[in-house]
Design a protein around this motif. Structure first.
Motif, mmCIF file in Angstrom:
data_model
loop_
_atom_site.group_PDB
_atom_site.id
_atom_site.type_symbol
_atom_site.label_atom_id
_atom_site.label_comp_id
_atom_site.label_asym_id
_atom_site.label_seq_id
_atom_site.Cartn_x
_atom_site.Cartn_y
_atom_site.Cartn_z
ATOM 1 N N LEU A 116 22.144 -12.111 14.872
ATOM 2 C CA LEU A 116 21.343 -13.302 15.182
ATOM 3 C C LEU A 116 21.609 -13.668 16.631
ATOM 4 O O LEU A 116 22.748 -13.944 17.001
ATOM 5 C CB LEU A 116 21.726 -14.451 14.248
ATOM 6 N N SER A 117 20.565 -13.646 17.464
ATOM 7 C CA SER A 117 20.779 -13.823 18.904
ATOM 8 C C SER A 117 19.876 -14.897 19.481
ATOM 9 O O SER A 117 18.670 -14.940 19.209
ATOM 10 C CB SER A 117 20.517 -12.499 19.637
ATOM 11 N N TYR A 118 20.492 -15.762 20.280
ATOM 12 C CA TYR A 118 19.721 -16.760 21.034
ATOM 13 C C TYR A 118 18.805 -16.026 21.996
ATOM 14 O O TYR A 118 19.202 -15.058 22.651
ATOM 15 C CB TYR A 118 20.666 -17.681 21.800
ATOM 16 N N GLY A 119 17.572 -16.471 22.096
ATOM 17 C CA GLY A 119 16.587 -15.745 22.874
ATOM 18 C C GLY A 119 16.418 -16.234 24.289
ATOM 19 O O GLY A 119 16.823 -17.328 24.653
ATOM 20 N N ARG A 120 15.817 -15.374 25.052
ATOM 21 C CA ARG A 120 15.392 -15.764 26.394
ATOM 22 C C ARG A 120 14.083 -16.522 26.233
ATOM 23 O O ARG A 120 13.162 -16.066 25.540
ATOM 24 C CB ARG A 120 15.184 -14.529 27.271
ATOM 25 N N GLN A 121 13.977 -17.650 26.855
ATOM 26 C CA GLN A 121 12.832 -18.512 26.600
ATOM 27 C C GLN A 121 11.661 -18.142 27.501
ATOM 28 O O GLN A 121 11.299 -18.850 28.442
ATOM 29 C CB GLN A 121 13.232 -19.980 26.781
ATOM 30 N N ASP A 122 11.059 -17.003 27.185
ATOM 31 C CA ASP A 122 9.817 -16.606 27.854
ATOM 32 C C ASP A 122 9.019 -15.705 26.919
ATOM 33 O O ASP A 122 9.554 -15.077 26.008
ATOM 34 C CB ASP A 122 10.069 -15.947 29.211
ATOM 35 N N ASP A 123 7.712 -15.649 27.157
ATOM 36 C CA ASP A 123 6.818 -14.929 26.254
ATOM 37 C C ASP A 123 7.101 -13.433 26.217
ATOM 38 O O ASP A 123 6.957 -12.794 25.168
ATOM 39 C CB ASP A 123 5.363 -15.161 26.673
ATOM 40 N N ASN A 124 7.473 -12.842 27.362
ATOM 41 C CA ASN A 124 7.729 -11.406 27.400
ATOM 42 C C ASN A 124 8.886 -11.037 26.474
ATOM 43 O O ASN A 124 8.850 -10.007 25.796
ATOM 44 C CB ASN A 124 8.033 -10.950 28.830
ATOM 45 N N TRP A 125 9.914 -11.878 26.465
ATOM 46 C CA TRP A 125 11.053 -11.620 25.577
ATOM 47 C C TRP A 125 10.602 -11.665 24.112
ATOM 48 O O TRP A 125 10.959 -10.805 23.308
ATOM 49 C CB TRP A 125 12.155 -12.643 25.821
ATOM 50 N N ILE A 126 9.805 -12.673 23.782
ATOM 51 C CA ILE A 126 9.337 -12.820 22.400
ATOM 52 C C ILE A 126 8.520 -11.602 21.978
ATOM 53 O O ILE A 126 8.740 -11.020 20.900
ATOM 54 C CB ILE A 126 8.504 -14.110 22.255
ATOM 55 N N LYS A 127 7.607 -11.172 22.835
ATOM 56 C CA LYS A 127 6.762 -10.020 22.513
ATOM 57 C C LYS A 127 7.600 -8.752 22.368
ATOM 58 O O LYS A 127 7.384 -7.955 21.452
ATOM 59 C CB LYS A 127 5.702 -9.840 23.594
ATOM 60 N N ARG A 128 8.556 -8.584 23.275
ATOM 61 C CA ARG A 128 9.382 -7.373 23.251
ATOM 62 C C ARG A 128 10.247 -7.322 21.996
ATOM 63 O O ARG A 128 10.366 -6.276 21.344
ATOM 64 C CB ARG A 128 10.247 -7.324 24.512
ATOM 65 N N MET A 129 10.859 -8.461 21.640
ATOM 66 C CA MET A 129 11.726 -8.484 20.477
ATOM 67 C C MET A 129 10.941 -8.306 19.171
ATOM 68 O O MET A 129 11.442 -7.720 18.212
ATOM 69 C CB MET A 129 12.528 -9.790 20.435
#
Length: 515
Positions: free
Chosen positions: A243-256
């Motif tokens: 469980l990992s805290y995310g980078r707050q940007d759309d590219n990170w969300i799409k990549r993950m």
């Protein structure tokens, strides 16, 4: 030799990361938070996002918001089984469960609850003491009954009693015995108990087998501090983190989301990013300079930069979705207006302002973007970088002329207005909370709303308070950031993840790994 050293280092790293029997059996949860170290695990002091995440697993409140939600209407029993209030809302009585054990032993009683709420209301013990100023008396009627008497009605009182900030219930004997050491060795009643802390590395928790809702299915938690976004991503993708805290940007969300066997959650409450301006210091003591700063900040561009899926443009000094939020209309982006206002204020060549700034990546890159925008309007923003715990310490000492602060609070307007804009909350005062701007222009409305029993009139007072604060530019609201986390598809939280006051998916006794 180099290959041998690399193999040895890899083996040692695997041991550190917790390749234990518990993990092999699917009962060891490994979490990565965005931070370089622990600030405090004292729940009445914890304000940093990474700290709140750990605290949420250790403590309970009298009531709670249903795990996986952040809506104040979703309040349900926690340590209390039921409660009643007088018609005037000045007297509240809570009946406690009788099967709650403190970590380390001993049954929780009304004395622990009384001790906790009085502790939450004490400045020397709590960062949230001002929220409990209306608590005239907290009494143990008997071992299973607690009575709270208020000096005036408190909007959203139950919000002060959820396991969040001052509402966390500590075990009296453990807190008194630990003294100042409680911040590093906390004891509550929650589903997980504190085991160990290694500075700048991790906190370890274990299952509270005596938990009143049942033995947790997760038996061990390693909560690691990994400041670098890239390092967290690498640890997650390599299988070292669940469980990992995310980078707050759309590219990170799409990549993950494209990774196999991986899920991404984006949820509220949103953290409102606000640039607070100290109105008592030159040149910020001139409202025209503050107005110039407001016109120099391009909110839509900043929200787009952070990501359309993760960020939304601010429209008030109270976050959207809060009870009492009012869209009041913020300053439009106009470098020409900004320069004209600076000239009128006697600064035709521009101004220089200074900020102590956390190195936490999500906040540092935001302030650097603001810095670049201000420069285009003749405003120089100097940044003094410090680590996140130091940042929190220094801004509370009133050492920063400008403060970028990101915060989510219990979603009622009174909480946000009280902590950030009421004069009693000005940093440096005995009753200080987080009023970094030294704002007090809406005190009358904020105070009147607390005792207003008519819901529509109360909302009108909150709306007027927001308008006054925006007109005087006590701060410049920028955008609201939602929370982004990635987790293994096999991780089941036991609840749908729609929101979380603790800003982390709900890790409870129901959390488990499934095939």
């Amino acid at each position: 030799m180099k290959n041998f050293q690399l193999t040895l280092c890899t083996a040692l790293l695997a041991g550190l990361l917790g390749s234990t029997g518990a993990h092999a059996q699917g009962t060891h949860l490994r979490i990565a938070a965005a931070g370089n170290d622990l600030g405090t695990l004292d729940p009445h002091r914890a304000t940093a996002t990474p700290d709140i995440g750990v605290v949420s697993m250790i403590f309970n409140g009298l009531v709670r918001i249903t795990p996986g939600k952040a809506n104040p209407e979703a309040v349900e029993p926690d340590l209390a089984t039921s409660w009643t209030s007088s018609d005037d809302k000045l007297s509240w009585t809570f009946t406690l469960r009788d099967d709650v054990q403190c970590h380390g032993g001993g049954k929780l009683t009304a004395d622990d609850v009384v001790y906790s709420l009085k502790r939450a209301a004490t400045k020397d013990k709590s960062s949230f003491f001002a929220e409990y100023a209306a608590f005239q008396a907290v009494e143990a009627v008997d071992p299973k009954t607690v009575k709270i008497t208020l000096s005036k009605p408190v909007p959203g009182l139950l919000g002060l009693l959820v396991p969040y900030h001052g509402g966390n219930i500590v075990c009296k004997a453990a807190a008194e015995q630990a003294g100042d050491g409680f911040a590093r060795k906390p004891a509550g009643t929650g589903p997980f108990e504190f085991v160990d802390y290694q500075p700048q590395q991790f906190v370890k928790l274990k299952a509270n087998e005596a938990y009143f809702r049942g033995s947790p299915q997760i038996k061990e938690i390693t909560y690691r501090y990994i400041l670098s976004d890239a390092s967290r991503d690498l640890a997650y993708q390599s299988g070292e983190i669940d469980l990992s805290y995310g980078r707050q940007d759309d590219n990170w969300i799409k990549r993950m989301r494209q990774l196999p066997n991986s899920k991404v959650g984006v949820f509220g409450p949103g953290e409102l990013y606000n640039v607070h301006l100290n109105m008592t210091q030159k040149p910020l003591d001139d409202v025209r300079v503050r107005q110039a700063i407001a016109h120099a900040v391009q909110r839509p561009a900043l929200a787009k930069y952070k990501g359309q899926e993760i960020a939304r443009e601010a429209d008030s000094v109270v976050p959207q979705g809060y009870l009492g939020h009012e869209s009041v209309g913020l300053a439009d982006y106009s470098p020409d207006k900004a320069k004209k206002l600076l000239a009128e204020a006697g600064y035709p060549d521009g101004v220089t302002i200074n900020a102590i700034q956390t190195t936490l990546p999500s906040m540092m890159n935001t302030m650097q973007a603001v810095q670049a925008q201000l420069k285009a309007s003749g405003i120089t923003l100097n940044l003094a970088p410090v680590d996140h715990p130091t940042f929190h310490s220094q801004i509370r000492q009133d050492l920063s002329q400008v403060v970028l602060y990101a915060a989510a609070r219990f979603p009622v307007a009174d909480t946000y207005l009280t902590q950030f804009y009421e004069s009693d909350a000005i940093v440096g005062k005995p009753s200080a909370v987080t009023n970094f701007s030294h704002c007090g222009v809406a005190d009358a409305e904020i105070k009147a709303a607390r005792t207003e029993t008519d819901a529509d009139k109360q909302k009108a007072l909150w709306a007027e308070a927001q308008r006054k604060i925006v007109d005087q530019v006590c701060s410049v609201p920028v955008f609201e950031m939602l929370q982004a986390w990635a987790w293994k598809e096999s991780l089941d939280f036991g609840y749908p993840v729609e929101g979380s006051l603790s800003l982390i998916p709900p890790v409870t006794e129901k959390t488990r790994f499934v095939n």
